[in-house]
Scaffold this active site. Sequence first.
Site, PDB file in Angstrom:
ATOM      1  N   GLY A   1       2.084  -3.475  -1.460  1.00 24.92           N
ATOM      2  CA  GLY A   1       1.712  -2.510  -0.417  1.00 24.92           C
ATOM      3  C   GLY A   1       0.963  -1.333  -0.996  1.00 24.92           C
ATOM      4  O   GLY A   1       1.477  -0.207  -1.011  1.00 24.92           O
TER       5      GLY A   1
ATOM      6  N   GLU B   1     -16.090  -2.832 -10.546  1.00 27.58           N
ATOM      7  CA  GLU B   1     -16.583  -1.484 -10.843  1.00 27.58           C
ATOM      8  C   GLU B   1     -15.478  -0.609 -11.430  1.00 27.58           C
ATOM      9  O   GLU B   1     -15.708   0.157 -12.369  1.00 27.58           O
ATOM     10  CB  GLU B   1     -17.164  -0.852  -9.572  1.00 27.58           C
ATOM     11  CG  GLU B   1     -18.469  -1.490  -9.100  1.00 27.58           C
ATOM     12  CD  GLU B   1     -18.315  -2.912  -8.558  1.00 27.58           C
ATOM     13  OE1 GLU B   1     -17.214  -3.273  -8.118  1.00 27.58           O
ATOM     14  OE2 GLU B   1     -19.309  -3.665  -8.584  1.00 27.58           O
TER      15      GLU B   1
ATOM     16  N   GLU C   1      -0.664  -7.453 -14.101  1.00 29.84           N
ATOM     17  CA  GLU C   1      -1.435  -7.913 -12.951  1.00 29.84           C
ATOM     18  C   GLU C   1      -2.801  -8.450 -13.358  1.00 29.84           C
ATOM     19  O   GLU C   1      -3.347  -9.336 -12.713  1.00 29.84           O
ATOM     20  CB  GLU C   1      -1.599  -6.736 -11.973  1.00 29.84           C
ATOM     21  CG  GLU C   1      -2.253  -7.139 -10.674  1.00 29.84           C
ATOM     22  CD  GLU C   1      -2.413  -5.967  -9.713  1.00 29.84           C
ATOM     23  OE1 GLU C   1      -1.846  -4.897  -9.982  1.00 29.84           O
ATOM     24  OE2 GLU C   1      -3.112  -6.130  -8.712  1.00 29.84           O
TER      25      GLU C   1
END
Lengths: 379, 284
Positions: free
Chosen positions: A130, A366, A248
């Site tokens: 979230g 980016e 991650e």
Amino acid sequence: MRLRFPVCPLPPEAERLRAEVREFVAAELAAGLWKPGGDFSSHYDADFSRRLAARGWIGMTWPRRYGGAERSMLERFVVTEELLAAGAPVAAHWIADRQSGPLLLRYGTEAQRAEFLPAIARGEIFFSIGMSEPDAGSDLAAVRTRAARVAGGWSLTGRKVWTTFAHRNHYAIVLARTGDAQGDRHAGLSQFIVDLRAPGVEVRPIVNMAGAHEFNEVVFDRVFVPESRLVGEPGAGWAQVTSELAFERSGPERYLSSLRLAEAALACAGERPSARLREALGRMAAGLLALRAMSLAIAAQLAAGEMPNLEAALVKDLGNAFEREAVAVFRALASELSPPSAEFLAALAETTLYAPSWTLRGGTREILRGLIARGLGLR
Amino acid sequence: MTAPVFAPDPLVADAAERAFADLARSYYAQSAALRTEAREALLAAVERLGFSDALPAPDGRKSWAQAAPILRAQARAAAPIDMAWLLATGDRQGAIAYDPERYDARGGPLPEREESRLALALGRLQQIGAALESALELTLGYVRDRRQFGRALAQFQAIQHSLALGAEDVAATNAAADWALACAATEGLASARLPYLLDCAALVAGRAIERVRDVCHQAHGAIGFTREYALARYSLDLLRWRDSLFALRGGELACAERLGDRALVAKSLWRALTAAMNSGGTEG
């Protein structure tokens, strides 16, 4: 400039585990339980996740008292890469296993660990991320979802978007503003475990370009979050979120998204594969070897308690470019196959449709290049 | 955590870094007319310092931990002596029989013995990895100093992102090169896995050289295209070593096709790759 990717080959026990995972996958495929897919975040199968859990392969590095198997980070690496290489439907448990569980292990209370980790490891509860909001994408510190103190806990109000599988998962770790930024926009943020079925939570579908319902918009309207669901320190949310990034961004899901396409091309290469196809497969192997060597080095550093965020950003950016380039390469080679199989065409369609998401999810190209530039001392 | 299987000897690295920097400085201080003799003197100095003794044993084991930092130090200093050739073949004259400021796209001579070719390819990969690193570092320093439009080049996002890409390619090259080296250091040059790892590392290096040279030259502007500026030395060395590396492996396309064939024979790219990266556990 100091980027560290020491050579870290897998230990024999991890290679033995690979053989076990391959047997498991072969048995699943032989039983027709699922078809190989391509993408780690699209193929959702809670039953598969539970069978995986029964083998001890979810939360496998966690302590036994929390339902883990106390296996090494490198053994987990082998399980994840084999499942991805096989195109297994891993989406249900992926976030809980990779990110939410380790977050609770690191910052959670004893009660949170005892409540959630064993259930994750059994494949019973699944988590969403979230973080993103309509006005806070790459600029995550711009989140406006707010949690205000109320008796016994917090009242959560705001909106999250791109919340993958919020309609099927049980919980989300929500990043919300709990205090004033007071000049530092990274201050005053906190993380909460939010029950996605709690009163005041509304999950609205967002269908993606591929026609699939994976994304959601999640609206929180004065949702009561008990004090016991605050993760870590109030106000420390930013530091906690950034501590997840190496987990991650460095894993094999960042460079294996188009492996199924290459394998499908190989499978219909015919008796006399063309030189161009052989070359393409070889170049893909070379790129894969470098990325896997780097990803393994990071897994070993994470196991040693280091936080190689810069190296992880580098692997993700390089890996995403690599997996996307492969789609174009094998599309051009379709006419050399004899003939393109249904599996190849399905993999080509899926990778073509999903490729734009690869360089967005988990940190845009980016943002990653900006991070690397900072690591190089350019900003 | 598994200890890294291969680590360069830090003492050798320190000594070699300092020595090659000094040797290169005094070489480039000579006038062009004296440079052939200066290369003889450089070779003699390298031998006096003991850097030519780190020759990999015939089976390729053990001494890579000393050889690798020596090769990298020579490449980083752009010292005009071909240490990879010297260490792989023991041929003294061959190590200085070239003009470091010339480039002919031929890939240079090839050693006769197969072990020497493998050792030279491993050496080239270390030289390339180190020269890429140095070229990028030189560029990072330049863009921090050089100002245009009232600010340092480093502050332009376009420059930041292109150098980030350069860093990715440099890291990938070194990661793949070190896997090949670790294989040779632990299993010897006869290892059945080594050709696969070398072909992969060569392809990664070849691509990186194209892209990193582009990024470094572009950020430098015209100064980087002059002979007097250090980027030219790295740039020429990289071209020369790339050609040599691919000549040693039978050409760039041959590397790729061989790897493709391994995947086709294994009926899986993934299985061929994981087998080649498996240093001894059971094969799945």
